[in-house]
Write a protein that holds these residues in place. Sequence first.
Motif, short mmCIF file in Angstrom:
data_model
loop_
_atom_site.label_atom_id
_atom_site.label_comp_id
_atom_site.label_asym_id
_atom_site.label_seq_id
_atom_site.Cartn_x
_atom_site.Cartn_y
_atom_site.Cartn_z
N ARG A 118 0.83 -1.26 0.01
CA ARG A 118 -0.01 -0.21 0.06
C ARG A 118 0.93 1.26 -0.01
N GLY A 119 2.17 0.92 -0.22
CA GLY A 119 3.03 2.33 -0.19
C GLY A 119 3.34 3.12 0.87
N LEU A 120 3.43 2.02 2.18
CA LEU A 120 3.39 3.03 3.63
C LEU A 120 5.07 2.80 3.93
N LEU A 121 5.66 2.29 3.24
CA LEU A 121 7.22 2.22 3.70
C LEU A 121 7.94 3.53 4.23
N PRO A 122 7.93 4.47 3.04
CA PRO A 122 8.26 5.87 3.52
C PRO A 122 7.66 6.21 4.71
N LEU A 123 6.30 6.27 5.02
CA LEU A 123 5.89 6.74 6.20
C LEU A 123 6.57 5.99 7.48
N ALA A 124 6.72 4.73 7.33
CA ALA A 124 7.47 3.87 8.38
C ALA A 124 8.78 4.29 8.72
N GLU A 125 9.47 4.92 7.61
CA GLU A 125 10.97 5.29 7.52
C GLU A 125 11.04 6.67 8.15
N CYS A 126 9.85 7.33 8.00
CA CYS A 126 9.80 8.69 8.70
C CYS A 126 9.40 8.68 9.85
N LEU A 127 8.90 7.85 10.47
CA LEU A 127 8.57 7.89 11.81
C LEU A 127 9.72 7.21 12.83
N LEU A 128 10.49 6.30 11.97
CA LEU A 128 11.67 5.72 12.49
C LEU A 128 12.65 6.66 12.68
N ASP A 135 5.13 16.01 12.70
CA ASP A 135 3.90 15.54 13.13
C ASP A 135 3.09 14.23 12.44
N PRO A 136 3.28 13.01 13.31
CA PRO A 136 2.79 11.87 12.62
C PRO A 136 1.51 11.98 11.93
N ALA A 137 0.67 12.53 12.42
CA ALA A 137 -1.03 12.52 11.85
C ALA A 137 -0.72 13.22 10.57
N VAL A 138 -0.09 14.54 10.55
CA VAL A 138 -0.03 15.29 9.38
C VAL A 138 0.55 14.48 8.48
N GLU A 139 1.74 13.68 8.58
CA GLU A 139 2.50 13.08 7.65
C GLU A 139 1.61 11.81 7.32
N ALA A 140 0.96 11.48 8.06
CA ALA A 140 0.05 9.91 7.63
C ALA A 140 -0.85 10.46 6.75
N LYS A 142 -0.82 12.22 4.29
CA LYS A 142 -0.36 12.50 2.85
C LYS A 142 -0.35 10.99 2.12
N PHE A 143 -0.48 9.96 3.11
CA PHE A 143 -0.65 8.57 2.43
C PHE A 143 -1.94 7.99 2.42
N ILE A 144 -3.10 8.85 2.63
CA ILE A 144 -4.38 8.48 2.42
C ILE A 144 -4.53 8.16 0.92
N ASN A 145 -5.10 6.78 0.73
CA ASN A 145 -5.25 6.32 -0.73
C ASN A 145 -6.26 5.35 -0.58
N ALA A 153 -5.95 8.42 8.26
CA ALA A 153 -4.52 8.63 8.52
C ALA A 153 -4.08 7.69 9.56
N GLU A 154 -5.35 7.41 10.12
CA GLU A 154 -4.97 6.21 11.39
C GLU A 154 -4.79 4.84 10.70
N ASP A 155 -5.16 4.49 9.69
CA ASP A 155 -4.95 3.24 8.77
C ASP A 155 -3.53 3.39 8.35
N ALA A 156 -3.09 4.64 7.90
CA ALA A 156 -1.82 4.83 7.34
C ALA A 156 -0.79 4.44 8.40
N LEU A 157 -1.07 5.18 9.62
CA LEU A 157 -0.04 4.91 10.75
C LEU A 157 -0.17 3.60 11.28
N GLN A 158 -1.29 2.93 11.30
CA GLN A 158 -1.10 1.53 11.67
C GLN A 158 -0.46 0.52 10.77
N GLY A 159 -0.41 1.02 9.42
CA GLY A 159 0.36 -0.03 8.56
C GLY A 159 1.65 0.40 8.58
#
Length: 732
Positions: A118-128, A135-140, A142-145, A153-159
Amino acid sequence: MDILHQLQNEFHLQSTQVENTVKLIDEGNTIPFIARYRKELTGSLDDQVLRELYERLLYLRGLEKRREEVAAAIDAQGMLSDEIREAIAQATTLAEIEDIYRPYRPKRKTRASVARERGLLPLAECLLAQEDTVDPAVEAAKFINPEKEVQTAEDALQGAMDILAEMISDDAGLRKELRACIRKNGRITSKAVDPEKDSVYQMYYDFSEPVLKIAGHRILALDRGEREEFLKISVDVPRQEACKLVQLAYVRRDNPCGQLVLAACEDSYDRLLFPSLEREIRGEMTDRASEQAIRVFSQNLRQLLLQPPVKGSVTLGLDPAYRTGCKIAVVDDTGKVLDTTVVYPTPPQNRTEEAKRVLKKLITQHKVTTISIGNGTASRESEAFIAELIRELPSPVSYMVVNEAGASVYSASKLAAEEFPEYDVSLRSAVSIARRLQDPLAELVKIDPKAIGVGQYQHDMPKARLDEALGGVVESCVNSVGVDLNTASQPLLARVAGINAGIAKNIVAYREENGAFSDRKQLMKVPKLGKKAFEQCAGFLRLPDGKNPLDNTAVHPESYAAACSLLEHYGYTLEDLQARRLGELPARMEAEGLPSLAEQLGVGEPTLRDITAELLKPGRDPRDELPKPLLRSDVLELKDLKRGMELKGTVRNVTDFGAFVDIGVHEDGLVHISQICSRFIKHPLEAVKVGDIVTVWVLDVDHKRKRISLTMKGAPAGEEPEKTAEKGGKQQ
């Protein structure tokens, strides 16, 4: 990785010993041959060390092969960095290599793999990265799709956190740390599935012991209790301490991103890391316990196979039973069957007097001197009957209860049917029981070692590993004793170094067609027995009536010239060898000096010593030098036993927790490890072995459970030793 150098360090050997041994193995030489006839090259390593070295060699070569496979697989993905290459090179176990490969191994579908799709690896790397400005919520957001099922955004953060959790669980270094933590601090715990249900596992219904300290036999008991659904087993570790290791490795900031990484760490530990490592640690514990059980089984089997034969004795074998009667076979001193019958001295028939008449006639007619009784069903009643019968005989006869484990397996086998086509299955068992007393090794090689019953939890062991270990023990015993080429059965011949089942069959066929062998060289005429097989087997095969007296020794044909030169050097002949007139040979050799003599003869000093030992005792059976079996003429019953009573007995089995001793009662008594000797021992095998004749004292008798507790440390305090010499029988 220099395998030879590692073997040298692990076994504390010289480099030449390891190099020569590995070369000999790679050339196709058998372990018994290397141990007996290549001592100069190996530095006189015994067969047990050679087997351990061989097993370790195979492991290290497998490790090296896996190392290459993993490096190639990672390289194929374009991910093989110098750092990963170095880590693979430094790994010392298969587990470490698999940990390195874990992130690159093709995975089944997981929550993390779905999140990556689902393309969420960049978000995981950003959190890491845990940057304060993110801001995790703001960043997440961007990945709503919605097209990729990321609705919020919660789905994105969970992924993203699922990806982080898997990433953390694949960290080879972290897994190594946690593995060490669990080994050090973990406790193996068991609870009852149903506390009200009675079972042999009751002592484990509420049990806990450190992973580092638990004994192997307890691990195997817990495993079996779990398989049989009496127990629930877990490894308990202080969660907070273990989680801290994960957090220290990944949480670097106390900010919103850091808090999410912290949550991912805890999820990774609870959901992925600990369950995986718990399985791994339990697997390690089981493997370790299995190896220990296999070692104990192997040592017990070795001692059982090398029990001294009762030679020169016409033996009556008795296979006990109730309803179907006791099967009887009389065999002569060579094991040839002279007579068979069935008697009914046990319940429900109780035809005691009739059975006595039949057996008295057989004993008198065939001059029977020993009786071998199987220890199976109705053994106690049969033993009591035989003891009573012996008292009525005019000439001395003694008996022994033998372990009949595997006799029924053998008697129903194709091999037994070929050997005794004229007898039914039950009578074949009686023959086997008689022969077990006469020559345990020759008879027991016909039976699958697992069925012999001198181990603990042997049916729970890895089959291939157990077969390999026990097969090695049988091979070692057969070759250390030697085999009569003209009388050995096919199964016995098949255990000789260099001879497989096919060649053994050909040897027997050749013998039947052409008559007895008169020379070892005739073996070369046996189909499929080539030069290499002859080299490996010749020294272990004996010809008591052969043309060349050296053929009845363990001197290898390749050393015949040296042996003859040695005799000639001191004025002896082969006739002197046959007449055993070489008593002065060792002193004369020592006076001249072994090094110079060995050089003259063109052999090494170890080989010269072996040749000399064989010349002094041609046809020597090493088992003859061991204490003889304890034969009895009377029987005890459980009710006869009193605390403090002194008895003689035979060690029948050794386990991690103690030794089982046959004291002439139907049930073997247990000498707990704490009661074996006054000094501290880690394992019973340090003090006793199967077949030992020992003095024991009765500690306790549980009549209800038919359990006897014994001690070897003297009469219990406050008890006067009660001698029972008249019950102990006589020792041959």
